[in-house]
Scaffold this motif. Structure first.
Motif, PDB file in Angstrom:
ATOM      1  N   ILE A 118      21.459 -26.811  49.462  1.00 49.19           N
ATOM      2  CA  ILE A 118      20.435 -26.812  48.289  1.00 49.19           C
ATOM      3  C   ILE A 118      20.658 -28.037  47.345  1.00 49.19           C
ATOM      4  CG2 ILE A 118      19.932 -25.394  46.082  1.00 49.19           C
ATOM      5  CD1 ILE A 118      20.367 -22.683  47.612  1.00 49.19           C
ATOM      6  N   HIS A 119      19.725 -28.647  47.114  1.00 49.52           N
ATOM      7  CA  HIS A 119      19.903 -29.828  46.160  1.00 49.52           C
ATOM      8  C   HIS A 119      18.778 -29.616  45.105  1.00 49.52           C
ATOM      9  CE1 HIS A 119      22.127 -31.999  49.302  1.00 49.52           C
ATOM     10  NE2 HIS A 119      21.410 -31.206  50.110  1.00 49.52           N
ATOM     11  N   ALA A 120      18.931 -30.461  44.075  1.00 51.51           N
ATOM     12  CA  ALA A 120      18.049 -30.552  42.796  1.00 51.51           C
ATOM     13  C   ALA A 120      18.101 -31.785  42.192  1.00 51.51           C
ATOM     14  CB  ALA A 120      18.635 -29.495  41.842  1.00 51.51           C
ATOM     15  N   ALA A 121      17.000 -31.991  41.444  1.00 51.79           N
ATOM     16  CA  ALA A 121      16.695 -33.144  40.690  1.00 51.79           C
ATOM     17  C   ALA A 121      17.892 -33.539  39.965  1.00 51.79           C
ATOM     18  CB  ALA A 121      15.451 -33.094  40.029  1.00 51.79           C
ATOM     19  N   SER A 122      18.427 -32.433  39.343  1.00 51.59           N
ATOM     20  CA  SER A 122      19.692 -32.655  38.538  1.00 51.59           C
ATOM     21  C   SER A 122      20.736 -31.517  38.651  1.00 51.59           C
ATOM     22  CB  SER A 122      19.542 -33.136  37.123  1.00 51.59           C
ATOM     23  OG  SER A 122      18.707 -31.935  36.352  1.00 51.59           O
ATOM     24  N   ARG A 123      21.991 -31.752  38.167  1.00 52.09           N
ATOM     25  CA  ARG A 123      23.018 -30.649  38.050  1.00 52.09           C
ATOM     26  C   ARG A 123      23.887 -30.877  37.093  1.00 52.09           C
ATOM     27  NH1 ARG A 123      24.785 -29.306  44.331  1.00 52.09           N
ATOM     28  NH2 ARG A 123      25.194 -31.585  44.474  1.00 52.09           N
ATOM     29  N   ARG A 124      24.346 -29.843  36.338  1.00 49.66           N
ATOM     30  CA  ARG A 124      25.324 -29.956  35.493  1.00 49.66           C
ATOM     31  C   ARG A 124      25.899 -28.573  35.562  1.00 49.66           C
ATOM     32  NH1 ARG A 124      20.832 -27.957  32.411  1.00 49.66           N
ATOM     33  NH2 ARG A 124      21.335 -26.815  30.798  1.00 49.66           N
ATOM     34  N   ILE A 125      27.298 -28.735  34.856  1.00 47.24           N
ATOM     35  CA  ILE A 125      28.318 -27.344  34.730  1.00 47.24           C
ATOM     36  C   ILE A 125      27.968 -26.928  33.046  1.00 47.24           C
ATOM     37  CG2 ILE A 125      30.573 -26.363  34.926  1.00 47.24           C
ATOM     38  CD1 ILE A 125      29.333 -27.413  37.559  1.00 47.24           C
ATOM     39  N   GLU A 126      27.607 -25.503  32.930  1.00 43.65           N
ATOM     40  CA  GLU A 126      27.617 -24.995  31.701  1.00 43.65           C
ATOM     41  C   GLU A 126      28.089 -23.796  31.738  1.00 43.65           C
ATOM     42  OE1 GLU A 126      24.129 -23.901  28.536  1.00 43.65           O
ATOM     43  OE2 GLU A 126      24.061 -25.797  29.387  1.00 43.65           O
ATOM     44  N   ARG A 127      29.193 -23.543  31.015  1.00 40.32           N
ATOM     45  CA  ARG A 127      29.897 -22.294  31.054  1.00 40.32           C
ATOM     46  C   ARG A 127      30.137 -21.737  32.549  1.00 40.32           C
ATOM     47  NH1 ARG A 127      29.694 -18.789  26.972  1.00 40.32           N
ATOM     48  NH2 ARG A 127      29.534 -17.010  28.279  1.00 40.32           N
ATOM     49  N   ASN A 128      30.820 -22.746  33.030  1.00 40.19           N
ATOM     50  CA  ASN A 128      31.368 -22.632  34.726  1.00 40.19           C
ATOM     51  C   ASN A 128      30.316 -22.282  35.491  1.00 40.19           C
ATOM     52  OD1 ASN A 128      33.993 -23.748  34.212  1.00 40.19           O
ATOM     53  ND2 ASN A 128      34.750 -21.729  33.777  1.00 40.19           N
ATOM     54  N   HIS A 129      28.939 -22.419  35.066  1.00 43.24           N
ATOM     55  CA  HIS A 129      27.863 -22.200  36.210  1.00 43.24           C
ATOM     56  C   HIS A 129      27.194 -23.398  36.481  1.00 43.24           C
ATOM     57  CE1 HIS A 129      24.151 -20.101  37.723  1.00 43.24           C
ATOM     58  NE2 HIS A 129      23.482 -21.087  36.856  1.00 43.24           N
ATOM     59  N   VAL A 130      26.788 -23.628  37.720  1.00 42.27           N
ATOM     60  CA  VAL A 130      26.148 -25.035  37.843  1.00 42.27           C
ATOM     61  C   VAL A 130      24.577 -24.758  37.726  1.00 42.27           C
ATOM     62  CG1 VAL A 130      25.481 -26.150  39.751  1.00 42.27           C
ATOM     63  CG2 VAL A 130      27.909 -25.176  40.008  1.00 42.27           C
ATOM     64  N   CYS A 131      24.139 -25.578  36.866  1.00 44.59           N
ATOM     65  CA  CYS A 131      22.846 -25.387  36.473  1.00 44.59           C
ATOM     66  C   CYS A 131      21.977 -26.455  37.105  1.00 44.59           C
ATOM     67  CB  CYS A 131      22.591 -25.753  34.997  1.00 44.59           C
ATOM     68  SG  CYS A 131      23.594 -24.772  33.905  1.00 44.59           S
ATOM     69  N   PHE A 132      20.888 -25.998  38.076  1.00 44.44           N
ATOM     70  CA  PHE A 132      20.283 -26.852  38.950  1.00 44.44           C
ATOM     71  C   PHE A 132      18.843 -27.100  38.089  1.00 44.44           C
ATOM     72  CE2 PHE A 132      23.007 -24.289  41.662  1.00 44.44           C
ATOM     73  CZ  PHE A 132      23.130 -25.352  42.656  1.00 44.44           C
TER      74      PHE A 132
END
Length: 235
Positions: A168-182
């Motif tokens: 699973i890939h996405a245009a962007s990814r970041r970590i917020e509250r230890n959750h990967v935001c796709f």
């Protein structure tokens, strides 16, 4: 997620690899409509959950080892948050090595690309390419025409050939509250990977013979009995 966890922990349902969850009435027998329903409502930054390093069905060959793999849950709850595109008319040309681009359902594009062996990074490139920016879901495949031909083809060529934690890939990814935001679009890399077994197919003669004798194997009386039993089980 309480419902998702219950399903993933319930007997044979624990072998589920990717789960779509909604809280509204939808005809689950119509996969295109179900997928559109979820894609119109999902916010992948908060609604996609990937769980790696889990046990998986022995018959699932997509994980790093036998009986190991990952699971994914995609929520599509409440009212729609977007209008789904239904025609691919990008403002900029797609990648030069993309081919056979087809709309499978509203919000979902099937895209052909170089084989995984030739270009393992194509999935990341395609996910962030501006020509696909309006589409919530992309499926990268070796066989776009086959995958888009029917719902059963899409299900087979997509969900048997990807592992959530790896593909699973996405245009962007970041970590917020230890959750990967796709950040959308999401892209499922459903290309054949090195080490995958060859696809098995039925001998044409055997298939024709079974079709010819189907009513002998399952006469109408047997079908009526099965329907009655199903109604009993449902009750």
């Amino acid at each position: 997620m309480a419902s998702a966890f219950r399903i993933l922990g319930e007997g044979q349902l624990g072998l589920t690899k990717f789960l779509l969850v909604t809280d509204r009435s939808v005809d689950l027998r119509d996969f295109r409509a179900t997928l559109e329903h979820v894609l119109a409502r999902t916010r992948p930054e908060t609604d996609l959950f990937v769980f790696a390093n889990l046990s998986m069905d022995t018959l699932d060959y997509t994980g790093p080892k036998v009986n190991e793999g990952s699971k994914g849950v995609l929520l599509g709850l409440g009212d729609p948050v977007r209008e789904l595109p239904r025609e691919f008319a990008p403002g900029v040309p797609p990648p030069d090595d993309a081919f056979g681009i087809q709309v499978f359902a509203g919000g979902c594009l099937v895209v052909g690309g170089p084989s995984f062996s030739q270009d393992p990074e194509a999935a990341r490139r395609f996910a962030s390419h501006p020509s696909f920016a309006d589409w919530p879901l992309l499926v990268l495949t070796d066989e776009p025409a086959r995958a888009a031909r029917s719902a059963i083809n899409f299900l087979w060529t997509t969900f048997t050939r990807f592992e959530p934690a790896a593909d699973i890939h996405a245009a962007s990814r970041r970590i917020e509250r230890n959750h990967v935001c796709f950040g959308p679009p999401l892209l499922i890399d459903a290309r054949l990977k090195p080490g995958f077994p060859k696809e098995l197919s039925c001998d044409p003669g055997t298939a024709a013979r079974v079709s010819e004798r189907w009513k002998d194997y399952f006469p109408p009386a047997a079908w009526r009995w099965a329907i009655r039993r199903r109604e009993t089980w449902t009750d």
